[in-house]
Design an enzyme around this catalytic site. Structure first.
Site, short mmCIF file in Angstrom:
data_model
loop_
_atom_site.label_atom_id
_atom_site.label_comp_id
_atom_site.label_asym_id
_atom_site.label_seq_id
_atom_site.Cartn_x
_atom_site.Cartn_y
_atom_site.Cartn_z
N HIS A 17 43.44 43.69 53.06
CA HIS A 17 43.29 42.27 53.09
C HIS A 17 43.70 42.01 51.58
O HIS A 17 43.14 42.52 50.72
CB HIS A 17 41.99 41.87 53.42
CG HIS A 17 41.71 40.66 53.28
ND1 HIS A 17 42.53 39.50 53.50
CD2 HIS A 17 40.71 39.86 52.42
CE1 HIS A 17 41.90 38.30 53.19
NE2 HIS A 17 40.83 38.53 52.61
N ASN B 110 45.29 34.57 49.16
CA ASN B 110 44.77 35.08 50.16
C ASN B 110 44.79 34.29 51.30
O ASN B 110 44.34 33.10 51.36
CB ASN B 110 42.95 35.01 49.63
CG ASN B 110 42.02 35.68 50.71
OD1 ASN B 110 42.34 35.88 51.90
ND2 ASN B 110 40.76 35.68 50.29
N CYS C 77 38.33 36.41 57.21
CA CYS C 77 39.48 37.39 56.80
C CYS C 77 39.54 38.77 57.20
O CYS C 77 40.63 39.34 57.17
CB CYS C 77 39.15 37.67 55.10
SG CYS C 77 39.22 35.99 54.43
O1 UT7 Z 1 38.77 36.89 51.46
C1 UT7 Z 1 37.32 36.90 51.42
C2 UT7 Z 1 37.23 37.82 50.28
N1 UT7 Z 1 36.81 36.97 48.95
C3 UT7 Z 1 36.90 37.66 47.97
O2 UT7 Z 1 37.38 39.15 48.17
C4 UT7 Z 1 36.94 37.12 46.48
C5 UT7 Z 1 35.86 38.07 45.82
N2 UT7 Z 1 35.51 37.71 44.49
C6 UT7 Z 1 36.40 37.53 43.56
O3 UT7 Z 1 37.66 37.64 43.65
C7 UT7 Z 1 36.12 37.06 42.21
O4 UT7 Z 1 34.72 37.16 42.24
C8 UT7 Z 1 36.38 35.60 41.65
C9 UT7 Z 1 37.89 35.76 41.39
C10 UT7 Z 1 36.25 34.53 42.91
C11 UT7 Z 1 35.69 35.10 40.52
O5 UT7 Z 1 35.93 36.00 39.68
P1 UT7 Z 1 34.63 36.42 38.62
O6 UT7 Z 1 35.15 37.41 37.61
O7 UT7 Z 1 33.76 37.16 39.55
O8 UT7 Z 1 34.22 35.13 37.96
P2 UT7 Z 1 32.82 34.58 37.88
O9 UT7 Z 1 32.79 33.81 39.47
O10 UT7 Z 1 31.79 35.62 37.42
O11 UT7 Z 1 33.04 33.14 36.78
C12 UT7 Z 1 33.28 33.50 35.51
C13 UT7 Z 1 33.46 32.33 34.59
C14 UT7 Z 1 32.60 31.30 34.87
O12 UT7 Z 1 32.44 30.32 33.86
P3 UT7 Z 1 31.02 30.73 32.91
O13 UT7 Z 1 29.94 30.33 33.73
O14 UT7 Z 1 31.15 32.21 32.60
O15 UT7 Z 1 31.54 29.90 31.72
C15 UT7 Z 1 33.57 30.30 35.95
O16 UT7 Z 1 32.87 28.86 36.01
O17 UT7 Z 1 34.81 32.04 35.12
C16 UT7 Z 1 34.82 30.39 35.40
N3 UT7 Z 1 35.72 30.17 36.35
C17 UT7 Z 1 37.16 29.76 36.39
N4 UT7 Z 1 37.64 29.61 34.89
C18 UT7 Z 1 38.85 29.22 35.02
C19 UT7 Z 1 35.68 30.23 37.91
N5 UT7 Z 1 36.89 29.94 38.27
C20 UT7 Z 1 37.51 29.51 37.38
C21 UT7 Z 1 38.96 29.40 37.44
N6 UT7 Z 1 39.74 29.04 36.12
N7 UT7 Z 1 39.88 28.91 38.51
#
Ligand code: UT7
Length: 322
Positions: free
Chosen positions: A249, A279, A116
């Site tokens: 980005h 993204n 990225c």
């Molecule tokens: O281009 C490279 C750069 N990439 C990035 O910048 C990405 C950076 N990271 C992020 O944007 C965020 O970390 C994410 C959007 C990927 C995830 O958000 P988060 O607030 O960090 O969520 P998390 O991974 O801590 O997950 C929280 C909950 C989990 O469930 P439990 O374990 O709390 O029950 C996940 O399983 O959200 C769940 N979850 C979803 N729920 C509904 C993960 N993906 C989804 C989804 N829909 N698509």
């Protein structure tokens, strides 16, 4: 002294936008529009149809950039194309693009892999080529078909990415142009965002899908994006109040807002396309830049800060006068 300056921008988004609900329904995902929009800011993205490769998207974006710059394909003497989803292992997507554009003047053409951060890396490399005097007019491209490396069973990643391409024409100039660029990498963080597979003996070896530790990436991104923005501003002898536009980005609206806050830049100065593009990895910055230019937001003489972060881990920034 030779400088480099952007003289044209172009973009390409394949097909119709696919909104969150349509994606969830099409892939049978256990997710919701609310979750995706609240956590990431993403509401829609574009996917390339089967048979459309990164070079096809790069071709359209490049044609638009060339038209905006008022130059012909054979005026280009350097192509630097950033992609993590090349058409082939080789030849490079840059060489394929050169052929599709009908460039027959022997222009140098190569791919660059910094995920990225790829467009920032490509821009910095092309700037250095031009400032060295070896080349005079470069096509700098970010082109991706990330939909090809997504695991549609992994809701934590497959809702985040889209396909597209963005391009600029970068030309030698007696005035800046690019004021400063900064590039960094730290391979110790290689596992937090990776497609850790390859092809051997005709078989995929390892994991051919994108995997990400989202929270680790999030924390890393917020930290290094603020640092690298400061670095290019210091190098150019400028301060954040002199920046007219931030083109970050486009991965997550919360990362972009946190970066703007750290730089004390008002949110209105941050160009946002993540809501409609998702993204698009190396394509996200040139796509956002092109959209801002064509909509009349970014204009001649504006000071623009570009910055990106991605797998590797890699990160970088460029400060320029448009
Ligand atoms: O281009 C490279 C750069 N990439 C990035 O910048 C990405 C950076 N990271 C992020 O944007 C965020 O970390 C994410 C959007 C990927 C995830 O958000 P988060 O607030 O960090 O969520 P998390 O991974 O801590 O997950 C929280 C909950 C989990 O469930 P439990 O374990 O709390 O029950 C996940 O399983 O959200 C769940 N979850 C979803 N729920 C509904 C993960 N993906 C989804 C989804 N829909 N698509």
């Amino acid at each position: 002294m030779i400088h480099s300056r952007i003289t044209g921008t172009g973009g390409c988004l394949p097909g119709a936008p696919v909104d969150n609900n349509a994606l969830i329904a099409a892939r049978g995902l256990d997710s919701s529009d609310e979750w995706i929009a609240e956590r990431t800011g993403i509401r829609a993205r574009h996917f390339a149809p089967a048979g459309t490769a990164a070079s096809d998207l790069a071709l359209v974006a490049s044609q638009r950039a060339l038209e905006a710059a008022g130059c012909a394909p054979n005026d280009i003497d350097l192509i630097v194309l950033a992609t993590s989803t090349p058409d082939f292992i080789f030849p490079s997507t840059a060489a394929l693009l050169q052929d599709k554009l009908g460039i027959t003047n022997g222009a140098a053409a190569f791919d660059l892999q910094a995920v990225c951060s790829g467009f920032i890396y490509a821009l910095a490399v092309a700037d250095k080529f031009i400032r060295s005097g070896s080349h005079t007019r470069a096509l700098v491209v970010g082109a991706e078909v990330f939909s090809r490396i997504l695991d549609w069973r992994d809701r934590g990643t497959c809702v985040l990415f889209g396909d597209g391409a963005g391009a600029i024409v970068l030309e030698a100039s007696t005035t800046p142009g690019i004021y400063a660029t900064a590039l960094h990498a730290d391979g110790r963080y290689r596992d937090i965002l990776a497609v850790a597979g390859h092809v051997c003996d005709g078989q995929p070896i390892g994991d051919p899908f994108l995997r990400m530790d989202g929270q680790a990436v999030f924390k890393f991104a917020v930290k290094v994006l603020a640092e690298v923005a400061d670095e290019v501003m210091r190098a150019a002898g400028m301060t954040a109040d002199q920046v007219d536009w931030l083109v970050p980005h486009q991965a997550n609206i919360r990362i972009m807002q946190a970066t703007a806050r750290k730089l004390r830049l008002p949110a209105e100065k941050c160009i946002v396309t993540v809501d409609r593009h998702g993204n698009t990895s190396a394509a996200s910055i040139p796509l956002a830049l092109d959209e801002a230019v064509r909509s009349g937001k970014i204009g001649a003489g504006d000071t623009v800060l570009l910055e990106g972060v991605g797998g590797g881990f890699t990160w970088g920034a460029a400060l320029l006068k448009f």
